[in-house]
Design an enzyme around this catalytic site. Sequence first.
Site, PDB file in Angstrom:
ATOM      1  N   LYS A   1       0.684  -1.112   0.345  1.00 11.26           N
ATOM      2  CA  LYS A   1      -0.038  -0.433   0.187  1.00 11.26           C
ATOM      3  C   LYS A   1       0.756   1.102  -0.151  1.00 11.26           C
ATOM      4  CE  LYS A   1      -3.788   1.493   3.289  1.00 11.26           C
ATOM      5  NZ  LYS A   1      -4.796   1.877   4.025  1.00 11.26           N
TER       6      LYS A   1
ATOM      7  N   SER B   1     -10.098   2.228   2.716  1.00 10.42           N
ATOM      8  CA  SER B   1      -9.156   2.641   1.867  1.00 10.42           C
ATOM      9  C   SER B   1      -7.783   1.453   1.005  1.00 10.42           C
ATOM     10  CB  SER B   1      -8.160   4.045   2.213  1.00 10.42           C
ATOM     11  OG  SER B   1      -6.963   2.947   3.401  1.00 10.42           O
TER      12      SER B   1
ATOM     13  N   SER C   1     -10.151  -1.215   6.428  1.00  8.34           N
ATOM     14  CA  SER C   1      -9.124  -0.362   5.327  1.00  8.34           C
ATOM     15  C   SER C   1      -8.644  -1.163   4.990  1.00  8.34           C
ATOM     16  CB  SER C   1      -8.965   0.380   4.980  1.00  8.34           C
ATOM     17  OG  SER C   1      -9.170   1.644   5.277  1.00  8.34           O
TER      18      SER C   1
HETATM   19  N1  GLN Z   1     -12.973   4.056   6.309  1.00  9.18           N
HETATM   20  C1  GLN Z   1     -12.343   4.670   7.134  1.00  9.18           C
HETATM   21  C2  GLN Z   1     -12.266   5.029   7.164  1.00  9.18           C
HETATM   22  O1  GLN Z   1     -12.556   6.187   6.212  1.00  9.18           O
HETATM   23  C3  GLN Z   1     -11.676   3.680   7.608  1.00  9.18           C
HETATM   24  C4  GLN Z   1     -10.357   4.266   7.286  1.00  9.18           C
HETATM   25  C5  GLN Z   1      -8.858   2.833   7.303  1.00  9.18           C
HETATM   26  O2  GLN Z   1      -9.143   2.080   8.224  1.00  9.18           O
HETATM   27  N2  GLN Z   1      -7.812   3.310   7.032  1.00  9.18           N
HETATM   28  O3  GLN Z   1     -11.597   6.487   8.355  1.00  9.18           O
END
Ligand code: GLN
Length: 488
Positions: free
Chosen positions: A79, A154, A178
């Site tokens: 990532k 994400s 994410s």
């Molecule tokens: N979807 C969640 C957010 O927008 C989780 C993001 C994540 O785990 N980095 O914050």
Amino acid sequence: MELMSRTAAELSQMLADKEISAVELAQAALDKTAAVDGKVGAYITVAGEQALAAAKAVDEKRAAGEQLPALAGVPIAIKDNICTKGLLTTCASKILYNFVPPYNATVMEKLAASSAVITGKCNMDEFAMGSSCENSAMKNTLNPHGLGHVPGGSSGGSAAVVAAGEVPLSLGSDTGGSIRQPASFCGVVGLKPTYGAVSRYGLIAFASSLDQIGPFARTIEDAAMLMDAVTGYDPAHDSTSVQTPFEGSLRANLNADMKGLRIGLPKEYFGAGISDEVRQSVLASAETYKALGAEVFEISLPLVEYALPIYYILSSAEASSNLARFDGVKYGFRAEGCDELLDIYVKSRSQGFGHEVQRRIMLGTYVLSSGYYDAYYKKARAAQRKIRAEFAGAFEKCDVILTPVAPTTAYEIGSRTTNPLEMYAGDICTVSINIAGLPALVQPCGFDADKLPIGMQLIGPRFGEQKLMNAGLAFEQASGLRNIIAPL
Ligand code: GLN
């Protein structure tokens, strides 16, 4: 069988048996990427030359008779919020569009010590804020199982790259879901480790008290293999990392015997808001566990209702502070035509950060400001303690908890971008795990009517990773849902 359809464990064995060379394998991964990534868009940066050079070094070591770790020569994608020395790391943000880290994250050092071959950096929501990859400033990633649909986020690129068969393994990060939600949307395995099990050093911080790096794979065994390589106490660089009881031994201790395993189904996770297809599929998985000899019963986690507001207050508060370092002076993008220092800050941040990141910084600054700190931030921290206690109570009655991962399967690109609250609501099943610091495993458990994958989530007590992997393996064997590569 095509090389890239194989699991990491199989490839590792073929490399060890000298059936294939690491260079051949790296080339196969790059060829597959050249063939499909134009459609999927999983990578921000493909590191072809570096991958081939690393593979060559592995082949030379093996030829010299060196005993190599399991991941030696196995291609892995990363990532783009994990710092890779000498390799562009953008966080999918304009503000870091040209950032080449001068150091490696601890996980990258560990992968280097394992002689893994890094193929490149994967797309994500900017600064890991989002649930669909649509907040990337770089590009769109599409779901390999349905190109009109989001891959989740994400870590959408890291999930898609594995689902598309471009690599067998990747790393993502999980602050509120994410790793798990994109794993679910793309039909792959994803593990959010216990907080502290994996060093966060070199992971570009979103919300430090919630962030964890974890693996994506297409089988439980492969996920265990990657987790074994990256886990570990990192006293020099991450004081929140800890020694775990399973250090490096998850794969070796896999055991699919489910007799007597107590599985809790929290009723709050199966109610209104969860689509029928997702509910039915996860409940069917519970039946599979019963047939395997597990005890399955209903439990209640009433405080989960408050998890979303707690998460968005705490994560945004931490983000507002963590992202203060991106000021147009030290790293990356600097706005043009600035007359003075304040101008550099304001213009660089206004032009460098996307809308969602700015929204979180504003929300975080607000909940930390005097006058609102007590009403929001302090209250959210107190509520966090209650959620932790509630999970601790649940784990006195059961060994693992089974839930859906997301209310729906992968939705259509563009269908949720206009309403941030609707996007946040999709995180309802995942955020409480980060708030409680627990581990959770996601794996495919079915498909919806459009042939899009459905995932299930197994939640464990702190350091319960082995239990999760064992339960995951048992389901994988019973269901046959493993090593799923999207037909592209
Ligand atoms: N979807 C969640 C957010 O927008 C989780 C993001 C994540 O785990 N980095 O914050």
